[in-house]
Motif scaffolding. Sequence first.
Motif, PDB file in Angstrom:
ATOM      1  N   CYS A  80     -19.089  14.925  30.640  1.00 43.15           N
ATOM      2  CA  CYS A  80     -18.605  16.263  29.910  1.00 43.15           C
ATOM      3  C   CYS A  80     -17.425  15.976  29.429  1.00 43.15           C
ATOM      4  O   CYS A  80     -16.777  15.052  29.289  1.00 43.15           O
ATOM      5  CB  CYS A  80     -18.600  17.330  31.155  1.00 43.15           C
ATOM      6  SG  CYS A  80     -20.165  17.739  31.927  1.00 43.15           S
ATOM      7  N   LYS A 106     -21.037  20.145  28.044  1.00 45.64           N
ATOM      8  CA  LYS A 106     -21.924  19.243  28.743  1.00 45.64           C
ATOM      9  C   LYS A 106     -23.085  19.131  27.730  1.00 45.64           C
ATOM     10  O   LYS A 106     -23.769  19.869  27.087  1.00 45.64           O
ATOM     11  CB  LYS A 106     -22.519  19.888  30.096  1.00 45.64           C
ATOM     12  CG  LYS A 106     -23.399  19.092  30.792  1.00 45.64           C
ATOM     13  CD  LYS A 106     -24.045  19.585  31.974  1.00 45.64           C
ATOM     14  CE  LYS A 106     -24.961  18.429  32.990  1.00 45.64           C
ATOM     15  NZ  LYS A 106     -24.291  17.764  33.636  1.00 45.64           N
ATOM     16  N   TRP A 112     -24.703  19.934  22.675  1.00 46.34           N
ATOM     17  CA  TRP A 112     -23.567  20.428  23.612  1.00 46.34           C
ATOM     18  C   TRP A 112     -23.394  21.843  23.993  1.00 46.34           C
ATOM     19  O   TRP A 112     -23.591  22.628  22.666  1.00 46.34           O
ATOM     20  CB  TRP A 112     -22.359  19.913  22.815  1.00 46.34           C
ATOM     21  CG  TRP A 112     -22.125  18.164  22.887  1.00 46.34           C
ATOM     22  CD1 TRP A 112     -22.572  17.522  21.966  1.00 46.34           C
ATOM     23  CD2 TRP A 112     -21.763  17.653  23.998  1.00 46.34           C
ATOM     24  NE1 TRP A 112     -22.436  16.089  22.436  1.00 46.34           N
ATOM     25  CE2 TRP A 112     -21.978  16.248  23.611  1.00 46.34           C
ATOM     26  CE3 TRP A 112     -21.091  17.998  25.113  1.00 46.34           C
ATOM     27  CZ2 TRP A 112     -21.444  15.195  24.502  1.00 46.34           C
ATOM     28  CZ3 TRP A 112     -20.547  16.942  25.901  1.00 46.34           C
ATOM     29  CH2 TRP A 112     -20.753  15.549  25.743  1.00 46.34           C
TER      30      TRP A 112
END
Length: 127
Positions: A80, A106, A112
């Motif tokens: 992440c 993440k 994302w």
Amino acid sequence: MAEQPLWEQIGSSFVQHYYQMFDSDRSQLGSIYIDTSCLTWEGQPYQGKIAIVEKLTSLPFTKIAHSITAQDHQPTPDNCILSMVVGQLKADEDPIMGFHQSFILKNINDAWVCTNDMFRLAIHNFG
């Protein structure tokens, strides 16, 4: 000049996108959260995309502008990105205020998303 690491590029792009969307149309922010995302806004917890967008769209101002002073991004061991933002904001006719915001980003299905978001105004009460 060396090229920025990928996590810096992704984090910086996210921050720019987030605040552009926040300042222009907060109702669109649902696109960056997922159902398990968490937001802590001035100490109050919210979980899930719907609750987060309801909170952000219910904030008591009609116009807002963010100015980013600094941002830092780090990769996490679980792939992440941790992002920290420091800046100033101006809401309606209120005085300019400092703020701090942190995000965990993440990659899910090649997109994302923000799984964690923490926001605080930089107001000091020494009384």
